[in-house]
Scaffold this active site. Structure first.
Site, PDB file in Angstrom:
ATOM      1  CE  LYS A  83      36.964  89.910  71.688  1.00  0.00           C
ATOM      2  NZ  LYS A  83      36.271  91.124  71.178  1.00  0.00           N
TER       3      LYS A  83
HETATM    4  O1  G3P Z   1      34.124  93.788  71.424  1.00  0.00           O
HETATM    5  C1  G3P Z   1      33.265  93.122  72.277  1.00  0.00           C
HETATM    6  C2  G3P Z   1      32.289  94.001  73.010  1.00  0.00           C
HETATM    7  O2  G3P Z   1      32.951  95.029  73.688  1.00  0.00           O
HETATM    8  C3  G3P Z   1      31.075  94.409  72.278  1.00  0.00           C
HETATM    9  O3  G3P Z   1      30.443  95.512  72.833  1.00  0.00           O
HETATM   10  O4  G3P Z   1      28.745  97.313  72.740  1.00  0.00           O
HETATM   11  O5  G3P Z   1      28.723  95.495  70.999  1.00  0.00           O
HETATM   12  O6  G3P Z   1      28.062  95.026  73.354  1.00  0.00           O
HETATM   13  P1  G3P Z   1      28.904  95.843  72.451  1.00  0.00           P
END
Ligand code: G3P
Length: 221
Positions: A83
């Site tokens: 990533k």
């Molecule tokens: O892993 C990246 C992403 O899915 C993060 O999600 O819920 O922290 O915005 P969130």
């Protein structure tokens, strides 16, 4: 649509891998920190549980260091996907590691133009942060729809990995908008699987079954 799980909690990964629904796993620095474990151990264990892409994220802010970390992550396992963040250094690192054949997940994507550029640079996945976009403005699902159109127009092989799926509704909307993958936290996967209506109807069926005489239940004896 492929289903990835968005967590570094190996117990949760095992729980859903058993159902056969997981095509891959995504992590980020915050999720690794939450696991309370060494990043190397946790990524190796995840790769041993799920036979599919496993995303691990670089943590540096300059391109040279990102490339160095990308190489380390890629060496961990054949299924590792690196990533890289959507910023200037991230684009440079993407350009450089793509040339080395390293699989990438261009993350923290909030605009179709970022996705277009990442696709041109050969990203394996791009991750629009749907839920986070909706928190600050609106149009997370619309962003996925735009990206799907752009990728189709130019036949990019880059896959749209809808991320920040904070509710089951986001997953449905990502599927309708043409995302190739959604990465879903365990609590949202649970919401996709369970329904109180299913439980209620089952309870009714079993109450009638229980009331039936035993001589009519020989099949399961
Ligand atoms: O892993 C990246 C992403 O899915 C993060 O999600 O819920 O922290 O915005 P969130």
């Amino acid at each position: 649509m492929k289903i990835f799980i968005d967590t570094a909690d190996v117990d949760e990964i095992r729980k859903y891998a058993k159902l056969g629904i997981l095509d891959g796993v995504t992590t980020n620095p915050a999720l690794i920190a939450k696991s309370g474990r060494d990043i190397k151990d946790v990524l190796n264990e995840i790769a041993s549980i799920v036979d599919g892409p496993v995303s691990g994220e670089v943590v540096s802010l300059d391109a040279d260091s990102m490339v160095r970390e990308a190489r380390i992550l890629a060496k961990l396992h054949d299924n590792m996907v690196v990533k890289l963040p959507a910023n200037l250094a991230g684009f440079e690192a993407l350009h450089r590691v793509s040339a080395e054949g390293i699989k990438t997940n261009f993350t923290l994507v909030y605009t179709s133009n970022q996705a277009l550029l990442a696709a041109k640079l050969g990203a394996t996945f791009v991750s629009p942060f749907v839920g986070r976009l909706d928190v600050t403005s609106t149009g997370g699902s619309e962003l996925v729809r735009e990206m799907a159109t752009i990728f189709k127009n130019y036949e990019f092989e880059t896959q749209i990995l809808a991320a920040s799926m904070r509710t089951a509704v986001y997953v449905k909307e990502a599927a309708l908008a043409g995302a190739h993958v959604a990465t879903i936290p365990p609590n949202v996967l649970s919401d996709m699987i369970n329904s109180e209506l299913s439980d209620l109807a089952l309870k009714g069926f079993l109450a009638e079954w229980d009331a039936m005489p035993d001589e009519n239940k020989t099949l399961f004896k």
